[in-house]
Design an enzyme around this catalytic site. Structure first.
Site, mmCIF file in Angstrom:
data_model
loop_
_atom_site.group_PDB
_atom_site.id
_atom_site.type_symbol
_atom_site.label_atom_id
_atom_site.label_comp_id
_atom_site.label_asym_id
_atom_site.label_seq_id
_atom_site.Cartn_x
_atom_site.Cartn_y
_atom_site.Cartn_z
ATOM 1 N N GLY A 1 0.842 -1.207 0.000
ATOM 2 C CA GLY A 1 0.000 0.000 0.000
ATOM 3 C C GLY A 1 0.868 1.244 0.000
ATOM 4 C CB SER A 2 0.111 4.627 1.265
ATOM 5 O OG SER A 2 -1.146 4.652 0.637
ATOM 6 C CB THR A 3 4.619 1.763 3.371
ATOM 7 O OG1 THR A 3 4.174 0.517 2.846
ATOM 8 C CG2 THR A 3 3.985 1.996 4.722
#
Lengths: 572, 110
Positions: free
Chosen positions: A287-289
């Site tokens: 995801g956004s990491t």
């Protein structure tokens, strides 16, 4: 009959003696010369005993020399059924000590065998009770048993050794060749009672114990990570969780916690796979990491600057007949705001500005799709397909952390590279190997794999990641007194029933480092399938704060920004 | 002369026999000590395992909170600061002064 004269009698006695001596000499020649070889073998068999000695398995210490795993000699009990008069009575005497039903023991003792194990590797106290009992036909031998005195602490990293004292998982398996004690065959001289006797055994030293290992892990940091992770997993009713704390300068692992934990002292009762070290065996979509890595590539390639403007398409962007959504309807935003707000559309546009091959190259450079090379067994490479296998949406998806499989270890290693100024380090858990005499056999030095981004890019990115915590989605990761740089991540999991991304099966994570200016800790917190609010900023960021705060205090890391004092008993 | 020779030979034989017997005696003594050493090592290992279990952070934390009523410090209650003195600290306290914690007060003033 006339008596034999004196001379005659003397002759008879002399002849008798001569004959007797001849007989003795003949017998001696027969024994000493004719049967010498055969009798020597026979005598040696009676006087000497060949014994195979095995040194104790080496001890495992944490970085402060606290014992994490060690061997101890414990009693094992055997029976000799053929020499037992009353197996039933013996079984009844043994039952309360061995904690085994008398009927089971009796069944074993009634077998037509000369030797049968009754119980192996008992507690020392049980052995002492057996000695006091002193039963005929029951014997005790000492065997090495592996003890993990801290119980479940660090169990997924330590692994465990089996009944035969061989490493089966974790460090125990990976370093089997060093930990295993020396095996040596010795000849003991015995007397008529079977006791070992001088002089043959005098210079015989026992088999040397295995080498001891010193880990990079700190048991207190590990305890803090495990405690906070267990609480978070329990609080959010999640399926599992992982925390890795790394020294970003060296790649040394300070803590690696996986929940649920297990006790390596009692693995027999566990379902297989329970001891799997998810931190390096399980892949997930980050995801956004992942935007951290995309941002690093964009800054390094000068495709973006913190002030570059991106249009947020008011929260909806169509790509390849699919729609990418943002949780906020955003118009124009800077690159820095894109990171702070974790805009999917912004990340997709940054990825597209970089292009497929540059995105792929940077992902490879940061170590994705490849094993980190940590000295633990079972590591997986994750999943990173080459651009030729990408679909029309893949570039956008990968830029926001989908269509790519990573391990928590890969993520924390990647963020460590940003934290330390741009160098990818090889992670490791064993720092020293010493032999039984305490002499250094091997030492692991920090190993830099390659420079990925410049120190300037790393500094700029750190400022942007600080913004995530001060003004963005990672506010709950803020630690009073310290500048924290990090990124939240919330990934949807594929629902196995529908084969599509689920809106309820999520992975919430937080990836960051602290203090931002001179990082001492890089950390990832991953919570798998939390119930309720599964956002990384809600389930994982607070765990990062709690672990970070306690560990920084424990390590004595000085604050790097003004802090509001809250002294007990003082009014401010 | 013969008697002296006989005595000398007998003494040598007895010396040889005594030496062999003593070697065996010492051998048994060494074996006993070896056994004792093994037992002591076993006891040492048992105590090390016990000590390690008793000093486990989880146990210490549980005892601290359950038995002693201790708790984790609240946010901001612990502040770690770096103090780098500009001049080296002189550990010798001047005559007429005594050191109380970090404050130095003169004896006369008290």
């Amino acid at each position: 009959m006339a008596a034999m004269p004196f001379q005659g009698r003397r002759m008879v006695v002399a002849c008798g003696l001569v004959v007797a001596f001849i007989l003795v000499i003949v017998r001696l020649v027969n024994l000493q010369v004719m049967q010498a070889a055969e009798l020597t073998v026979k005598a040696d068999r009676q006087h000497q005993k060949n014994v195979t000695l095995e040194g104790a398995r080496g001890t495992i210490y944490d970085r402060n020399s606290k014992v994490l795993a060690m061997n101890m000699e414990v009693p094992s009990v055997f029976g000799v059924p053929t020499s037992l008069g009353n197996p039933g009575l013996t079984a009844r005497n043994l039952s309360p000590i061995l904690h085994v039903k008398a009927t089971e023991i009796e069944k074993k003792l009634k077998q037509e065998k000369h030797f049968v194990w009754l119980a192996r590797k008992l507690e020392p106290e049980q052995g002492r009770r057996l000695e006091r009992l002193s039963l005929d036909g029951v014997g005790v031998v000492m065997e090495g048993r592996r003890f993990y005195p801290k119980g479940p602490l660090l169990s997924h990293v330590l692994g465990f050794a089996g009944m035969d004292d061989r490493g089966l998982e974790g460090v125990e398996l990976r370093y089997e060749q060093y930990l295993r004690g020396e095996k040596r065959a010795v000849v003991l001289q015995r007397d008529a009672l079977g006791r070992a006797v001088f002089p043959k055994g005098l210079n015989e030293e026992g088999a040397a114990a295995g080498h001891s290992l010193t880990l990079t892990v700190d048991e207190v940091v590990q305890y803090i990570a495990e405690k906070e992770l267990d609480e978070a997993v329990s609080r959010s009713n999640a399926k599992s969780g992982t925390i890795i704390v790394m020294n970003p300068r060296t790649g040394g692992v300070l803590a690696m916690a996986v929940s649920p934990r297990f006790d390596p002292n009692a693995v027999a009762a566990l379902a297989p796979g329970r001891w799997r070290n998810r931190a390096l065996t399980d892949t997930y979509e980050p995801g956004s990491t992942m935007k951290t890595v995309i941002a690093a590539a964009a800054l390094e390639e000068k495709v973006m600057t913190p002030g570059s403007m991106l249009y947020g398409e008011n929260g909806q962007l169509s790509i390849a007949n699919t729609v990418i959504h943002d949780h906020e309807k955003t118009g124009w935003m800077t690159f820095a705001q894109m990171i702070q707000k974790s805009s999917n559309i912004g990340a997709a546009k940054v990825g597209m500005a970089l292009g497929e091959w540059r995105v792929f190259d940077y992902l490879r450079e940061f170590g994705f799709g490849d094993k980190t090379g940590i000295d633990l067994p079972g590591e997986t490479s994750g999943l990173l397909r080459g651009p030729r296998q990408w679909g029309k949406r893949s570039l956008a998806s990968i830029s926001m952390g989908q269509e790519i499989g990573v391990t928590p270890l890969q993520m924390v290693t990647a963020v460590s590279a940003i934290a330390n100024g741009g160098v990818l380090m090889k992670p490791y858990v064993v720092s020293e190997i010493r032999n039984a005499k305490g002499q250094l056999v091997a030492q692991t030095m920090p190993q830099a794999k390659r420079r990925i981004i410049s120190a300037d890019t790393a500094r700029t990115l750190t400022t942007l990641l600080e913004g995530v915590v001060t003004n963005g989605t990672g506010g709950k990761a803020a630690i009073p007194g310290y500048r924290v740089a990090g990124k939240t991540g919330t990934a949807q999991k594929v629902d196995p029933r529908t084969g599509a991304y689920s809106s309820t099966l999520l992975v919430g994570s937080f990836l960051g480092y602290v203090p931002a200016e001179d990082p001492r800790l890089a950390m990832i917190v991953v919570i798998d399938e939390p119930r309720g609010e599964g956002w990384g900023g809600v389930v994982a960021a607070p765990v990062f704060r709690r672990v970070g705060e306690q560990v920084l205090n424990y390590l004595g890391v000085a604050v790097d920004e003004p802090v509001k004092l809250a002294m007990a008993g003082f009014e401010s | 002369m013969k008697a002296v020779a006989f005595a000398a030979v007998t003494s040598l034989v007895l010396l040889f026999v005594w030496e062999r017997v003593d070697i065996v005696r010492i051998g048994y003594h060494i074996e006993r000590l070896k056994t004792q050493k093994v037992l002591l090592e076993r006891e040492r290992d048992e105590l090390r395992v016990k000590l390690s279990g008793l000093t486990a952070p989880e146990r210490i934390a549980r005892l601290a909170s359950d038995k002693l009523g201790m708790m984790q410090p609240e946010k901001g209650q612990v502040v770690v600061i770096n103090i780098e003195p500009e001049t080296p600290v002189n550990p010798v306290v001047a005559e007429g002064e005594m050191r109380i914690a970090k404050n130095i007060v003169t004896r006369r003033a008290r």
